[in-house]
Structure formats: C-alpha cells, structure tokens
Design a protein around this motif. Structure first.
Motif, mmCIF file in Angstrom:
data_model
loop_
_atom_site.group_PDB
_atom_site.id
_atom_site.type_symbol
_atom_site.label_atom_id
_atom_site.label_comp_id
_atom_site.label_asym_id
_atom_site.label_seq_id
_atom_site.Cartn_x
_atom_site.Cartn_y
_atom_site.Cartn_z
ATOM 1 N N GLY A 103 0.801 -1.213 0.000
ATOM 2 C CA GLY A 103 0.000 0.000 0.000
ATOM 3 C C GLY A 103 0.835 1.264 0.000
ATOM 4 N N TYR A 104 0.269 2.331 -0.562
ATOM 5 C CA TYR A 104 0.903 3.652 -0.593
ATOM 6 C C TYR A 104 -0.083 4.683 -0.075
ATOM 7 N N PHE A 105 0.409 5.582 0.764
ATOM 8 C CA PHE A 105 -0.348 6.721 1.254
ATOM 9 C C PHE A 105 0.323 7.966 0.695
ATOM 10 N N ILE A 106 -0.423 8.805 -0.035
ATOM 11 C CA ILE A 106 0.164 9.946 -0.741
ATOM 12 C C ILE A 106 -0.580 11.225 -0.376
ATOM 13 N N ILE A 107 0.182 12.245 0.002
ATOM 14 C CA ILE A 107 -0.382 13.537 0.375
ATOM 15 C C ILE A 107 -0.812 14.301 -0.880
ATOM 16 N N GLY A 108 -1.979 14.934 -0.817
ATOM 17 C CA GLY A 108 -2.482 15.715 -1.941
ATOM 18 C C GLY A 108 -1.989 17.149 -1.908
ATOM 19 N N GLY A 109 -2.648 18.013 -2.669
ATOM 20 C CA GLY A 109 -2.198 19.391 -2.794
ATOM 21 C C GLY A 109 -2.825 20.360 -1.821
ATOM 22 N N LEU A 110 -3.940 19.969 -1.175
ATOM 23 C CA LEU A 110 -4.622 20.884 -0.263
ATOM 24 C C LEU A 110 -4.885 20.180 1.063
ATOM 25 N N LYS A 111 -6.022 19.498 1.197
ATOM 26 C CA LYS A 111 -6.350 18.780 2.429
ATOM 27 C C LYS A 111 -6.711 17.323 2.144
ATOM 28 N N GLU A 112 -6.375 16.871 0.943
ATOM 29 C CA GLU A 112 -6.740 15.524 0.537
ATOM 30 C C GLU A 112 -5.526 14.589 0.598
ATOM 31 N N ALA A 113 -5.800 13.297 0.612
ATOM 32 C CA ALA A 113 -4.750 12.281 0.569
ATOM 33 C C ALA A 113 -5.325 11.044 -0.113
ATOM 34 N N PHE A 114 -4.448 10.145 -0.531
ATOM 35 C CA PHE A 114 -4.868 8.987 -1.316
ATOM 36 C C PHE A 114 -4.201 7.722 -0.790
ATOM 37 N N TRP A 115 -4.970 6.627 -0.778
ATOM 38 C CA TRP A 115 -4.436 5.301 -0.518
ATOM 39 C C TRP A 115 -4.582 4.481 -1.797
ATOM 40 N N ILE A 116 -3.488 3.890 -2.248
ATOM 41 C CA ILE A 116 -3.531 2.899 -3.319
ATOM 42 C C ILE A 116 -2.942 1.642 -2.728
ATOM 43 N N GLU A 117 -3.757 0.601 -2.571
ATOM 44 C CA GLU A 117 -3.301 -0.577 -1.835
ATOM 45 C C GLU A 117 -3.850 -1.847 -2.449
ATOM 46 N N GLY A 118 -3.040 -2.897 -2.387
ATOM 47 C CA GLY A 118 -3.413 -4.168 -2.981
ATOM 48 C C GLY A 118 -3.400 -5.294 -1.974
ATOM 49 N N TYR A 119 -4.354 -6.203 -2.137
ATOM 50 C CA TYR A 119 -4.467 -7.402 -1.310
ATOM 51 C C TYR A 119 -4.432 -8.600 -2.252
ATOM 52 N N GLY A 120 -3.432 -9.485 -2.100
ATOM 53 C CA GLY A 120 -3.292 -10.584 -3.037
ATOM 54 C C GLY A 120 -3.098 -11.925 -2.370
ATOM 55 N N ALA A 121 -3.411 -12.980 -3.112
ATOM 56 C CA ALA A 121 -3.190 -14.332 -2.613
ATOM 57 C C ALA A 121 -1.696 -14.554 -2.389
ATOM 58 N N PRO A 122 -1.328 -15.348 -1.383
ATOM 59 C CA PRO A 122 0.094 -15.626 -1.140
ATOM 60 C C PRO A 122 0.780 -16.111 -2.414
#
Length: 223
Positions: free
Chosen positions: A179-198
């Motif tokens: 997963g990645y947590f990324i700060i936005g330009g004002l008051k927003e933020a984003f999570w891009i995250e993956g869940y996968g089989a072993p």
C-alpha cells in the motif's frame, strides 16, 4: 491534545451544529482514467492499470458478491481503530486482475483540517500521518509491516508492505499487502493498496506501483 487536534474538534462541532454543505462531486471513470476535478486545489486523476477491471462502484445489479464482501470486510476492519480526524469527503474504487488473485483499492479522502498540508507545522503533520500509517497496520492486522517514506511525482508519500491477517480466525486466509499513502495538494490524501493471494506479491507490487505512478494531483497553478 495537539493544537491541530483542538482545531479538528472545534471544526467538527461547528459543522455538526450549523450543518456543512458539501461541494464535492463523485469522480468520473472514462477510458480507464479515474478523475475528480472537485478534490483539492484542482482535482486529481489516476489510471487503471492495463488488464485490471473496475469491480466497484458499478450499478447495483452489476456489483459482484466478491466486491461487496471485500468492502464489508474492509469497513469492519477499519472500524477496529477509532480515528481522531474527520473526513469531509471519501470515495473508493476496487479493481481486480483477470485471474482474480488480487484486488487493488483506490481511496481518496479529504480531511476537515484547519489548514492545508503546506501550511501545517511539521509536528502536527507528522503526528497525523503517523496515526494514519498506524491505523493501516491495525486494519491489516500486521504490527510488523514495514513502512518507508517515498516521493511520488513530487508528492510526499509512504509505502507500507506486509500481510493482511483476519482477526480471531486461527486458520484464516492470509493475504499479501502492498500500500501507498500519498499527500495531496490541499487537504486531501490517497491510498492505493493491494491485497493478493500468497505468492502473488511480485505481480501485486508491480500493479500497485503502476497505478501509484499514474496519480496526477493538480496544484493551485494547474487548475
């Protein structure tokens, strides 16, 4: 309580008393691109990696049981950790690979902060971000997950890598997590995250990273 925590508490109380009209609108998905011009200074866009299919949101009669089950599980796990911040606007998208061996979640959150990221002092920013990273480790149930600071297209971010374990299940299925947590330009933020089989971590990591690198956050001078 830090100064920013006091501001959040006051802001939340005022919003509850007076009522806060939302000017946010849902994102649009077109030609493999998720975009929302109403988030932050000038909006954001992020591309769905080749080969992945959008499984949520869709019209009610097209949403799969798998997508609904994942969302229900995610919400249940997230509620195990009470945050001390207020989300003004949230939207989530779920993507799946053709083999159905992993799911990627894209989450856009806008917080009811007294000031934007660039005006926040470093102590309050560090406190807030660390709370979110720790919360994610609770959600995936992996206290030993690694985390590191990264930079994505000029934006500060954090990568979390570990496994996702079901709570209270001795033989529950364990998933690889990236997963990645990324700060936005004002008051927003984003999570891009993956869940996968072993055993799918390499493919999962590549797909998550590809989506992360496609994130375009518009600044004040790019509206």
């Amino acid at each position: 309580m830090s100064s920013i925590m006091k501001h959040w508490a006051i802001g939340f109380a005022l919003c509850a008393l007076a009522g806060c009209a939302s000017y946010y609108e849902p994102a649009v998905v077109e030609d493999g691109l998720i975009s929302n011009p109403k988030v932050g200074w000038g909006g954001y866009s992020i591309r769905i990696p080749d080969g992945l299919a959008l499984i949520y949101p869709l019209p009610d009669d097209e949403v799969s049981e798998r997508a609904l089950a994942f969302r229900e599980w995610y919400d249940k796990q997230a509620n195990r950790y009470s945050g001390d911040y207020y989300n003004a606007f949230t939207e989530r998208f779920l993507l799946e690979n053709p083999e159905r061996t992993f799911i990627i979640s894209f989450l856009s959150e806008t917080y009811e902060l007294p000031v934007g990221w660039t005006m926040m002092n470093s102590v309050d920013a560090t406190y807030f971000i660390q709370k979110l990273i720790n919360r994610k480790k609770v959600v995936i149930n992996d206290d030993h997950a690694s985390s590191e600071q990264v930079e994505i297209n000029g934006r500060p971010g954090w990568r979390v890598s570990g496994v996702s374990r079901p709570y209270f299940k001795k033989d529950g299925q364990v998933s690889d997590y990236e997963g990645y947590f990324i700060i936005g330009g004002l008051k927003e933020a984003f999570w891009i995250e993956g869940y996968g089989a072993p055993g799918t971590r390499a493919e999962l990591r590549a797909a998550v990273r590809a989506m992360v690198e496609s994130l375009d956050v518009k600044g004040l001078d790019q509206r």
